[in-house]
Design a protein around this motif. Structure first.
Motif, PDB file in Angstrom:
ATOM      1  N   ILE A   1      22.006 -27.050 -26.412  1.00 53.83           N
ATOM      2  CA  ILE A   1      21.105 -27.467 -27.493  1.00 53.83           C
ATOM      3  C   ILE A   1      20.903 -28.982 -27.470  1.00 53.83           C
ATOM      4  CG2 ILE A   1      20.869 -27.626 -29.994  1.00 53.83           C
ATOM      5  CD1 ILE A   1      22.293 -24.919 -30.173  1.00 53.83           C
ATOM      6  N   LEU A   2      21.982 -29.737 -27.279  1.00 60.82           N
ATOM      7  CA  LEU A   2      21.872 -31.196 -27.230  1.00 60.82           C
ATOM      8  C   LEU A   2      21.007 -31.648 -26.053  1.00 60.82           C
ATOM      9  CD1 LEU A   2      25.519 -32.310 -28.119  1.00 60.82           C
ATOM     10  CD2 LEU A   2      23.478 -32.513 -29.538  1.00 60.82           C
TER      11      LEU A   2
ATOM     12  N   LEU B   1      18.627 -29.926 -24.617  1.00 57.62           N
ATOM     13  CA  LEU B   1      17.243 -29.581 -24.931  1.00 57.62           C
ATOM     14  C   LEU B   1      16.622 -30.605 -25.882  1.00 57.62           C
ATOM     15  CD1 LEU B   1      17.483 -25.703 -25.398  1.00 57.62           C
ATOM     16  CD2 LEU B   1      16.399 -26.931 -23.505  1.00 57.62           C
ATOM     17  N   ILE B   2      17.377 -30.998 -26.900  1.00 54.39           N
ATOM     18  CA  ILE B   2      16.837 -31.911 -27.916  1.00 54.39           C
ATOM     19  C   ILE B   2      16.624 -33.307 -27.357  1.00 54.39           C
ATOM     20  CG2 ILE B   2      17.338 -33.065 -30.111  1.00 54.39           C
ATOM     21  CD1 ILE B   2      18.762 -30.510 -31.000  1.00 54.39           C
ATOM     22  N   PHE B   3      17.620 -33.820 -26.615  1.00 52.88           N
ATOM     23  CA  PHE B   3      17.580 -35.221 -26.201  1.00 52.88           C
ATOM     24  C   PHE B   3      17.066 -35.444 -24.778  1.00 52.88           C
ATOM     25  CE2 PHE B   3      20.805 -35.179 -29.578  1.00 52.88           C
ATOM     26  CZ  PHE B   3      20.296 -36.174 -30.398  1.00 52.88           C
TER      27      PHE B   3
ATOM     28  N   TYR C   1      15.015 -32.638 -22.767  1.00 49.67           N
ATOM     29  CA  TYR C   1      13.845 -31.860 -22.362  1.00 49.67           C
ATOM     30  C   TYR C   1      12.675 -31.983 -23.342  1.00 49.67           C
ATOM     31  CZ  TYR C   1      16.358 -29.756 -18.484  1.00 49.67           C
ATOM     32  OH  TYR C   1      17.028 -29.576 -17.316  1.00 49.67           O
ATOM     33  N   PHE C   2      12.945 -31.875 -24.629  1.00 53.36           N
ATOM     34  CA  PHE C   2      11.857 -32.005 -25.600  1.00 53.36           C
ATOM     35  C   PHE C   2      11.175 -33.370 -25.523  1.00 53.36           C
ATOM     36  CE2 PHE C   2      14.004 -28.671 -28.527  1.00 53.36           C
ATOM     37  CZ  PHE C   2      13.531 -27.668 -27.685  1.00 53.36           C
TER      38      PHE C   2
END
Length: 301
Positions: free
Chosen positions: A23-24, A26-28, A30-31
């Motif tokens: 999740i981290l 993805l947030i920092f 990939y998004f």
């Protein structure tokens, strides 16, 4: 099918342990990739992505036309390459020396002392080094003056600044690398040393013919993986130690992006520089992982 189901149930908790990390990432990682579009725009924050003017490759052309761009790329590669070389040679040497220590308490003490600087941030070390390397009141120059040497402007002379970065970074980080090689040394077969002693080999011969060949795969692995970071010369260190006086020899890609993007508010140009660096780094990392697999049998999966 039943065996596969049981195995999947056993591995489920391990996969769930990975979930926070995923999740981290993805947030920092990939998004934020959606922001790459800024590299092709004359980005104005008040207009956002959708209404900012599309300029295509103009930002890249502007970056490559700057008179300092080639110098900045050269500084980055030069500083980073020497950091990588020193970051391999020094930890290996220190690990071999520590491996020869007989008293465990002294060996453990030395490991702790050389590992401590790794946990200090460059904000703290930067302030310490500025005081220690001061040409007027710094401890280093005071010692040099006792031997009749003139004061050296370690952080204000273009001929000294890159070497100062390399030496101080090696001093800070070699303790971490030493632990990696000490762990590799513990995996060597002690029977080889006993056989060498029976054959009359001294400590130097044992090191030359047993120890070094035994850790060569780890050294090759660390070297190939380090090559992927050749465009990362250490923003934290450079930013806390450099000044406009040493831009010629100490300005790197990351500090250039910081000045263009945050100081001068040219967000599109800064993103273009960052994207260019990321593409080159991705290619280098891909090649390095292939080399690690080819020469050190290292695989991610």
């Amino acid at each position: 099918m039943k065996h596969r189901t049981v195995r999947s149930n056993r591995e489920l908790p391990m996969h769930l342990m990975l979930l926070p990390g995923v999740i981290l990432v993805l947030i920092f990682s990939y998004f934020p990739m959606a922001g790459i579009v800024i590299a092709f725009q004359n980005f104005i924050p008040s207009l956002g992505f959708s209404r900012s003017e599309w300029v295509g490759l103009d930002n890249f052309r502007y970056v490559l036309s700057l008179p300092d761009t080639l110098q900045v790329f050269w500084n980055t590669i030069y500083i980073s390459a020497l950091k990588i070389a020193a970051g391999l040679a020094v930890p290996v040497t220190v690990a071999l020396l520590l491996n020869e220590l007989g008293k465990k308490w002294f060996k453990g003490l030395m490991q702790t002392l050389i590992y401590v600087p790794h946990f200090l941030s460059w904000v703290i070390l930067g302030g310490i080094l500025i005081d220690v390397l001061s040409p007027s009141q710094g401890l280093v120059n005071q010692v040099l003056s006792l031997f009749g040497f003139d004061p050296i402007y370690f952080l204000g002379d273009n001929s000294w600044f890159p070497n100062t970065l390399i030496v101080t970074n090696t001093w800070k980080e070699f303790g971490f690398g030493t632990i990696v090689y000490l762990a590799a040394l513990t995996g060597l077969n002690p029977n080889l040393y006993e056989a060498a002693m029976i054959d009359g080999a001294g400590r130097w011969k044992q090191t030359l013919h047993i120890t070094l060949p035994g850790i060569i795969p780890v050294v090759v692995l660390m070297a190939t993986l380090s090559l992927g970071h050749v465009l990362n010369a250490g923003f934290d260190q450079v930013f806390n130690l450099y000044s406009p006086v040493v831009y010629q020899s100490g300005d790197i890609i990351d500090t250039m992006v910081y000045r263009i993007g945050l100081v001068q508010a040219q967000f599109g140009v800064a993103t273009a520089v960052g994207l260019l660096k990321s593409v080159v780094s991705f290619l280098l990392i891909s090649v390095c992982y292939w080399l690690a697999y080819r020469f050190a049998n290292y695989q991610i999966f």
